[in-house]
Design a protein around this motif. Sequence first.
Motif, PDB file in Angstrom:
ATOM      1  N   PRO A  58       0.926  -1.248   0.165  1.00 12.74           N
ATOM      2  CA  PRO A  58      -0.118  -0.200  -0.021  1.00 12.74           C
ATOM      3  C   PRO A  58       0.758   1.382  -0.219  1.00 12.74           C
ATOM      4  O   PRO A  58       1.631   1.341   1.193  1.00 12.74           O
ATOM      5  N   SER A  59       0.765   1.570  -0.828  1.00 13.24           N
ATOM      6  CA  SER A  59       1.076   3.570  -0.745  1.00 13.24           C
ATOM      7  C   SER A  59       2.549   3.671  -1.755  1.00 13.24           C
ATOM      8  O   SER A  59       3.635   3.773  -2.142  1.00 13.24           O
ATOM      9  N   TYR A  60       2.290   2.546  -2.191  1.00 12.61           N
ATOM     10  CA  TYR A  60       4.079   2.306  -3.212  1.00 12.61           C
ATOM     11  C   TYR A  60       3.635   1.878  -4.498  1.00 12.61           C
ATOM     12  O   TYR A  60       2.616   1.057  -4.425  1.00 12.61           O
ATOM     13  N   PRO A 137      -2.555   2.312   3.558  1.00  7.63           N
ATOM     14  CA  PRO A 137      -1.684   2.886   3.278  1.00  7.63           C
ATOM     15  C   PRO A 137      -1.474   4.287   4.006  1.00  7.63           C
ATOM     16  O   PRO A 137      -0.489   4.317   4.165  1.00  7.63           O
ATOM     17  N   VAL A 141       2.754   5.722   5.219  1.00  9.24           N
ATOM     18  CA  VAL A 141       2.525   6.701   4.791  1.00  9.24           C
ATOM     19  C   VAL A 141       2.602   7.363   6.202  1.00  9.24           C
ATOM     20  O   VAL A 141       3.897   8.420   6.170  1.00  9.24           O
ATOM     21  N   ARG A 146      10.177   5.759   4.548  1.00  8.16           N
ATOM     22  CA  ARG A 146       9.633   5.346   3.490  1.00  8.16           C
ATOM     23  C   ARG A 146      10.964   4.781   2.767  1.00  8.16           C
ATOM     24  O   ARG A 146      11.888   5.204   2.776  1.00  8.16           O
TER      25      ARG A 146
END
Length: 163
Positions: A58-60, A137, A141, A146
Amino acid sequence: MNRVLTGLRTKASVDDAYNNDVIERMPLTVGRFYRALLDEDDAALHATLADGIRVKFPSYPVLTGREDAISYFTFQKTLFDELIFQIVEAQTYGALSAVVWRERGVSADGAAWAADGVDLLRTSGDLITSIEVGGLPGPLVTQLRRFGGPHRGAFPDVKGHSS
């Protein structure tokens, strides 16, 4: 024996017998992946990944290829001071396995961490061809460093950490 992962290192707190029982019921390739992940056996983990593996967190963006996946799994070990990882359930439908998990711990920044999700793993023969990690996500985040990895700079440094 109980297990707390430090970094993803073992110490004590989730019932190993339960995780082992679920792993024993998984297809061999998927079980080898989770056993290697929990044991922090990098060579065994890498041996489960297909050259062209696709990994989505999630989020990548999607990571494509074994080297990118290995880079992420190596980075992931730096995210937590303590992590309790429990495999809740696994179901398999042909070459697709769904693995429900929960994790609780302390991030490397000292913040409490909690996440629940489901991994979808596709296999071909004795290799994993794709992993899609399902979960919210937002916490990734806002609460964790990150991943810059093989595409340094390609992922926003939302939390203010350098990758």
